[in-house]
Design a protein around this motif. Structure first.
Motif, mmCIF file in Angstrom:
data_model
loop_
_atom_site.group_PDB
_atom_site.id
_atom_site.type_symbol
_atom_site.label_atom_id
_atom_site.label_comp_id
_atom_site.label_asym_id
_atom_site.label_seq_id
_atom_site.Cartn_x
_atom_site.Cartn_y
_atom_site.Cartn_z
ATOM 1 N N SER A 166 0.725 6.752 5.424
ATOM 2 C CA SER A 166 0.639 8.203 5.208
ATOM 3 C C SER A 166 -0.021 8.906 6.391
ATOM 4 N N VAL A 167 -1.004 8.255 7.008
ATOM 5 C CA VAL A 167 -1.639 8.828 8.196
ATOM 6 C C VAL A 167 -0.666 8.805 9.370
ATOM 7 N N TRP A 168 0.071 7.725 9.498
ATOM 8 C CA TRP A 168 1.032 7.566 10.593
ATOM 9 C C TRP A 168 2.160 8.600 10.506
ATOM 10 N N LEU A 169 2.536 8.975 9.290
ATOM 11 C CA LEU A 169 3.674 9.877 9.088
ATOM 12 C C LEU A 169 3.271 11.343 8.927
ATOM 13 N N GLU A 170 2.046 11.678 9.253
ATOM 14 C CA GLU A 170 1.592 13.050 9.022
ATOM 15 C C GLU A 170 2.400 14.090 9.783
ATOM 16 N N LYS A 171 2.961 13.734 10.921
ATOM 17 C CA LYS A 171 3.784 14.678 11.674
ATOM 18 C C LYS A 171 5.214 14.743 11.152
ATOM 19 N N GLN A 172 5.512 13.929 10.160
ATOM 20 C CA GLN A 172 6.832 13.950 9.512
ATOM 21 C C GLN A 172 6.610 14.124 8.004
ATOM 22 N N PRO A 173 6.245 15.325 7.578
ATOM 23 C CA PRO A 173 5.792 15.543 6.195
ATOM 24 C C PRO A 173 6.822 15.166 5.138
ATOM 25 N N LYS A 174 8.113 15.346 5.417
ATOM 26 C CA LYS A 174 9.117 14.996 4.409
ATOM 27 C C LYS A 174 9.166 13.487 4.187
ATOM 28 N N LYS A 175 9.158 12.726 5.273
ATOM 29 C CA LYS A 175 9.163 11.262 5.141
ATOM 30 C C LYS A 175 7.869 10.781 4.493
ATOM 31 N N ARG A 176 6.758 11.405 4.867
ATOM 32 C CA ARG A 176 5.464 11.023 4.290
ATOM 33 C C ARG A 176 5.454 11.267 2.788
ATOM 34 N N ALA A 177 5.941 12.439 2.375
ATOM 35 C CA ALA A 177 5.963 12.750 0.951
ATOM 36 C C ALA A 177 6.865 11.787 0.190
ATOM 37 N N ALA A 178 8.035 11.471 0.753
ATOM 38 C CA ALA A 178 8.952 10.543 0.085
ATOM 39 C C ALA A 178 8.316 9.159 -0.058
ATOM 40 N N MET A 179 7.653 8.707 1.018
ATOM 41 C CA MET A 179 6.995 7.401 0.961
ATOM 42 C C MET A 179 5.919 7.372 -0.116
ATOM 43 N N LEU A 180 5.090 8.397 -0.164
ATOM 44 C CA LEU A 180 4.011 8.433 -1.150
ATOM 45 C C LEU A 180 4.547 8.554 -2.573
ATOM 46 N N MET A 181 5.623 9.292 -2.758
ATOM 47 C CA MET A 181 6.193 9.449 -4.100
ATOM 48 C C MET A 181 6.737 8.127 -4.637
ATOM 49 N N VAL A 182 7.160 7.249 -3.726
ATOM 50 C CA VAL A 182 7.639 5.923 -4.140
ATOM 51 C C VAL A 182 6.475 4.940 -4.264
ATOM 52 N N ALA A 183 5.569 4.974 -3.293
ATOM 53 C CA ALA A 183 4.494 3.971 -3.233
ATOM 54 C C ALA A 183 3.528 4.087 -4.399
ATOM 55 N N GLN A 184 3.226 5.313 -4.838
ATOM 56 C CA GLN A 184 2.224 5.475 -5.898
ATOM 57 C C GLN A 184 2.658 4.851 -7.222
ATOM 58 N N PRO A 185 3.851 5.139 -7.751
ATOM 59 C CA PRO A 185 4.239 4.477 -9.006
ATOM 60 C C PRO A 185 4.326 2.964 -8.883
ATOM 61 N N VAL A 186 4.818 2.475 -7.724
ATOM 62 C CA VAL A 186 4.922 1.023 -7.541
ATOM 63 C C VAL A 186 3.536 0.387 -7.576
ATOM 64 N N ALA A 187 2.581 0.965 -6.833
ATOM 65 C CA ALA A 187 1.223 0.420 -6.823
ATOM 66 C C ALA A 187 0.571 0.527 -8.190
ATOM 67 N N MET A 188 0.779 1.642 -8.898
ATOM 68 C CA MET A 188 0.194 1.816 -10.224
ATOM 69 C C MET A 188 0.774 0.816 -11.217
ATOM 70 N N LEU A 189 2.073 0.528 -11.118
ATOM 71 C CA LEU A 189 2.679 -0.452 -12.020
ATOM 72 C C LEU A 189 2.159 -1.856 -11.742
ATOM 73 N N CYS A 190 1.828 -2.135 -10.486
ATOM 74 C CA CYS A 190 1.232 -3.434 -10.173
ATOM 75 C C CYS A 190 -0.124 -3.565 -10.861
ATOM 76 N N HIS A 191 -0.962 -2.544 -10.721
ATOM 77 C CA HIS A 191 -2.266 -2.538 -11.389
ATOM 78 C C HIS A 191 -2.821 -1.123 -11.328
ATOM 79 N N ALA A 192 -3.303 -0.629 -12.460
ATOM 80 C CA ALA A 192 -3.728 0.773 -12.544
ATOM 81 C C ALA A 192 -4.846 1.089 -11.565
ATOM 82 N N ILE A 193 -5.881 0.252 -11.515
ATOM 83 C CA ILE A 193 -7.043 0.557 -10.681
ATOM 84 C C ILE A 193 -6.698 0.387 -9.206
ATOM 85 N N GLY A 194 -5.966 -0.665 -8.874
ATOM 86 C CA GLY A 194 -5.550 -0.849 -7.486
ATOM 87 C C GLY A 194 -4.647 0.276 -7.015
#
Length: 545
Positions: A166-194
């Motif tokens: 997310s820090v690396w993609l800050e100059k590409q906000p659309k790609k950053r947002a898409a990455m975060l929108m995918v990464a958050q549910p995947v990480a949460m499904l792995c483990h809520a606290i992690g």
């Protein structure tokens, strides 16, 4: 010759500086760091982390097909819960390589992601001042990993990696947002606290950056009016909105989980303040009290006293780790049947604190000294860890030789002596070894996790009310808490022996009172395997150890 060496070193140093990162935070440096951290696993077949055999036993139950004896004893129900990362990964890998290889690869991939995400985050936020990177890596082999919290380690590794991206993609906000929108549910499904850590780190980094933009001394009351008048708060709000709006994906995932997951087990959320205090000390507990204590004290000293040597933090670097530490303090220790929820967070807070501590403004010789001492200490700890893995592998081989005497499809009632600090600093890591009976012999065993709403294993065979699933397998030495905890003798006194085929005692020693229904078929030191026979068969004659 010395002049040439100095010229070569100067040229190499200049090249690193132009690259904008310290050598160990370059791409090859990060890859080597991850490889070194994962090397102890190449010495073992079953990763000697406490919970990993339990994960492998559960994976064997999930993979059991028609005709497999495990179908008589267990069922498996996939549910929408924020604790399934390791199970999904083992299923995907197990379909291709088998459960044993899947357990090994899942652990190595989670560990590598944990270490790589840590280094990548340091690279993105502290490329020239990350002299504490080796110190941060020491917390890879800390309480969560050594306990084998595979789902949490996987989720945390994903969160750290996504944070760096997310820090690396800050100059590409659309790609950053898409990455975060995918990464958050995947990480949460792995483990809520992690998975929640991604939300904290991204948000903390964004808020910290805005604090760094404020005039110097903004925290003084005399400066508040100046700050209020000179700060464009609308611009601050817009920047925070751009950086943080994708974090809504975490909120949406939690809402969906609340609506579609099964009702969790009813239990009180408890804060164990003594546990929080103890794990400030115990989080690096491994093989040597002296080495682990020295490492812990050194890490604390570096975080708390590093400013005396010239280390500094910006809010952008400090706030992610500080928020994780605050969550460690505030969160309950037990939530809905899941224990040790809080103390898993402390190693991540220390990783971020040590790795994001900025040494770029310190004198070169001091910063290099910190880096080299950290590398030397990390190397010593990895050597000790690798040596211990070889010892655990040999011990696992001896303990699992009992399964050669178990008929496939049998019912095995297991009791294992749980390690306690009063007896030994070193943990035996045999706590869930009995689960491998389901993998190697397709046998029922009372070692599985089966908390409704949290785990997918559903026991069908229930020999007794309190002898169906974890933690029914645990017994304690008489040295633990003055003998007030359940011993192997008290466990056997109430055990439903007549409803099982074998009783497997792992490192418990001999029961004081022989049971005529038990016939010894195997013994290795303080571990014994008994076949259950009707009364009238010869009683067991164990060797006296």
């Amino acid at each position: 010759m010395q002049t040439r060496d100095k010229d070569w070193l100067f040229a190499l140093r200049t090249m690193w500086e132009r690259a904008g990162a310290l050598p160990w935070l370059s791409g090859p440096g990060i890859a080597l760091g991850v490889l070194f951290v994962c090397m102890p696993f190449f010495l073992v077949e079953v990763p000697p982390l406490i919970d990993v055999p339990g994960h492998m036993g559960a994976a064997a139950i999930e993979a059991a097909g028609p005709g497999n004896p495990l179908e008589k004893y267990f069922s498996w129900k996939w549910v929408f819960t924020l604790n399934i990362g390791g199970g999904v990964l083992m299923k995907v890998l197990g379909a291709q390589f088998g459960i044993l290889a899947a357990g090994w690869w899942s652990t190595v991939l989670a560990t590598g992601l944990f270490a790589g995400g840590c280094l990548a985050s340091i690279r993105m936020l502290n490329a020239r001042g990350g002299h504490g990177a080796a110190w941060a890596l020491m917390f890879v082999f800390s309480f969560p990993l050594l306990t084998g919290f595979l789902n949490y380690i996987l989720a945390t590794g994903l969160s750290l990696s996504a944070f760096a991206a997310s820090v690396w993609l800050e100059k590409q906000p659309k790609k950053r947002a898409a990455m975060l929108m995918v990464a958050q549910p995947v990480a949460m499904l792995c483990h809520a606290i992690g998975g929640l850590l991604l939300f904290l780190m991204v948000g903390g980094n964004a808020v910290g950056r805005e604090i760094d933009r404020l005039p110097k001394g903004w925290w003084r009351p005399s400066m508040w009016r100046t700050v209020r008048d000179e700060t464009d708060w609308m611009a601050v709000g817009r920047r925070l909105l751009v950086l943080c709006w994708p974090l809504i994906a975490t909120v949406v995932t939690i809402v969906l989980w609340k609506f579609f997951s099964p009702e969790p087990v009813r239990s009180l959320n408890r804060w164990r303040w003594d546990q929080k205090a103890w794990y400030l000390i115990l989080t690096l507990r491994d093989q040597s009290l002296l080495l682990d204590a020295a490492t812990t004290i050194s890490c604390f000293a570096l975080v708390l006293l590093g400013w005396l040597l010239g280390a500094r933090w910006k809010w952008q670097q400090a706030l992610p780790g500080l928020l994780v530490f605050m969550l460690f303090v505030a969160i309950p220790s037990d939530i809905n049947g899941s224990a040790f929820v809080d103390v898993r967070l402390f190693p991540v807070a220390m990783m971020l604190a040590l790795g994001l501590q900025d040494w770029s403004g310190a004198k070169d010789n001091r910063a290099r000294m910190v880096a080299y001492v950290g590398m030397a200490l990390l190397a010593v700890r990895l050597v000790v860890t690798g040596s211990s893995f070889a010892d655990y592998a040999e011990d696992y081989r001896k303990q699992l030789s009992a399964l050669h005497h178990v008929e496939p499809g049998s019912r095995v009632l297991a009791f294992v002596e749980h390690s306690c600090l009063e007896e030994s600093w070193r943990n035996t890591r045999r706590d869930h070894l009995a689960s491998l009976a389901s993998l190697y012999r397709q046998a029922w065993v009372n070692d599985n996790w089966a908390v409704p709403g949290l785990h997918m294993v559903i026991p069908r065979f229930r020999p007794g009310r309190n002898f169906t699933a974890d933690p029914s397998e645990f017994v304690w030495s008489r040295k633990c808490q003055g003998g007030r905890l359940r011993s192997v003798d008290s466990a056997l006194r109430y055990a439903p022996i007549e409803r099982v085929d074998y009783v497997w005692l792992i490192d418990t020693g001999l029961p004081r009172r022989p049971d005529p229904r038990l016939q010894l078929v195997w013994q290795e030191g303080r571990s014994l395997l008994f076949a259950v026979r009707p009364l009238g068969f010869p009683t067991w004659q164990p060797k006296d150890f």
